[in-house]
Design a protein around this motif. Structure first.
Motif, PDB file in Angstrom:
ATOM      1  N   PHE A 110      85.794  51.313  11.557  1.00 32.19           N
ATOM      2  CA  PHE A 110      84.608  50.466  11.509  1.00 32.19           C
ATOM      3  C   PHE A 110      83.418  51.228  12.057  1.00 32.19           C
ATOM      4  O   PHE A 110      83.550  51.992  13.011  1.00 32.19           O
ATOM      5  N   ILE A 111      82.266  51.004  11.463  1.00 33.91           N
ATOM      6  CA  ILE A 111      81.035  51.554  12.020  1.00 33.91           C
ATOM      7  C   ILE A 111      80.674  50.640  13.194  1.00 33.91           C
ATOM      8  O   ILE A 111      80.392  49.457  13.009  1.00 33.91           O
ATOM      9  N   SER A 112      80.733  51.185  14.404  1.00 36.74           N
ATOM     10  CA  SER A 112      80.520  50.355  15.590  1.00 36.74           C
ATOM     11  C   SER A 112      79.132  50.517  16.193  1.00 36.74           C
ATOM     12  O   SER A 112      78.681  49.662  16.951  1.00 36.74           O
ATOM     13  N   ASP A 122      84.889  53.905  14.571  1.00 35.50           N
ATOM     14  CA  ASP A 122      85.953  53.518  15.495  1.00 35.50           C
ATOM     15  C   ASP A 122      87.169  53.005  14.728  1.00 35.50           C
ATOM     16  O   ASP A 122      87.059  52.082  13.927  1.00 35.50           O
ATOM     17  N   GLY A 123      88.321  53.585  14.985  1.00 34.52           N
ATOM     18  CA  GLY A 123      89.565  53.170  14.341  1.00 34.52           C
ATOM     19  C   GLY A 123      90.334  52.132  15.127  1.00 34.52           C
ATOM     20  O   GLY A 123      91.390  51.683  14.705  1.00 34.52           O
ATOM     21  N   ASN A 124      89.817  51.740  16.286  1.00 32.88           N
ATOM     22  CA  ASN A 124      90.441  50.684  17.070  1.00 32.88           C
ATOM     23  C   ASN A 124      90.112  49.330  16.453  1.00 32.88           C
ATOM     24  O   ASN A 124      89.050  49.155  15.855  1.00 32.88           O
ATOM     25  N   HIS A 125      90.998  48.374  16.626  1.00 33.83           N
ATOM     26  CA  HIS A 125      90.682  47.006  16.229  1.00 33.83           C
ATOM     27  C   HIS A 125      89.480  46.574  17.064  1.00 33.83           C
ATOM     28  O   HIS A 125      89.364  46.954  18.240  1.00 33.83           O
ATOM     29  N   PRO A 126      88.557  45.799  16.499  1.00 32.00           N
ATOM     30  CA  PRO A 126      87.372  45.378  17.263  1.00 32.00           C
ATOM     31  C   PRO A 126      87.701  44.648  18.574  1.00 32.00           C
ATOM     32  O   PRO A 126      86.893  44.644  19.495  1.00 32.00           O
ATOM     33  N   LEU A 127      88.894  44.071  18.688  1.00 33.38           N
ATOM     34  CA  LEU A 127      89.270  43.365  19.916  1.00 33.38           C
ATOM     35  C   LEU A 127      90.186  44.202  20.821  1.00 33.38           C
ATOM     36  O   LEU A 127      90.680  43.697  21.827  1.00 33.38           O
TER      37      LEU A 127
END
Length: 166
Positions: A110-112, A122-127
């Motif tokens: 995701f573009i964070s 960012d490849g982490n889940h947003p939460l």
């Protein structure tokens, strides 16, 4: 008639709200969702344990640590690049980018953040890394009907007499 309790083999419908540490609603299901308790349905962070023994109308609140929810934030899954190296359709916060490694495995990033000509991906889940609070309301508990135990996963519950288009 005695109220039925949530236990393995019972069909259960719930509604729930998930809030982050700042009390922001990050997910909410007001329409009933149902599953057969004890089937292969996985509920986030022990929600299933929290509703065990409850009956229709009961409400529970569960605090879920990051490792039991979406995992800890992994800094190795975050990187920054010059915005001009990113295709224009992905140059906004929240954009999803599918990336593939050398082994051919695909992961959603995701573009964070976009700032000073740089984009953070960012490849982490947003939460990831967040402690979550889940408020669950048990709406219905009944004997499962033949075949419902084979329905894998949570599904929307239809009002009696309604039809769906699949």
């Amino acid at each position: 008639m005695t109220k039925q309790i949530v236990q393995p083999g019972k069909y259960v419908s719930i509604s729930y709200t998930i809030r982050d540490q700042e009390d922001n609603v990050v997910e909410q299901h007001d329409l009933p969702i149902g599953f057969v308790y004890g089937s292969d349905t996985e509920l986030i962070g022990g929600m299933d344990k929290a509703i065990a023994g409850k009956t229709a109308g009961d409400e529970v609140e569960v605090s879920i640590a990051p490792q039991d929810a979406f995992g800890e934030h992994d800094p190795e899954l975050t990187f920054t690049d010059d915005v001009e190296n990113v295709p224009p359709q992905f140059r906004h916060v929240g954009a999803e980018v599918q990336m593939q490694n050398e082994a051919g495995e695909t992961k959603t990033f995701f573009i964070s953040q976009i700032e000073d000509g740089k984009v953070t991906i960012d490849g982490n889940h947003p939460l990831a890394g967040k402690t979550l609070t889940v408020q669950v309301k048990v709406l219905e508990v009944r004997d499962a009907q033949p075949g419902e135990e084979r329905t894998s996963g949570i599904h929307s519950v239809q009002a009696p007499g309604s039809t769906s288009i699949n």
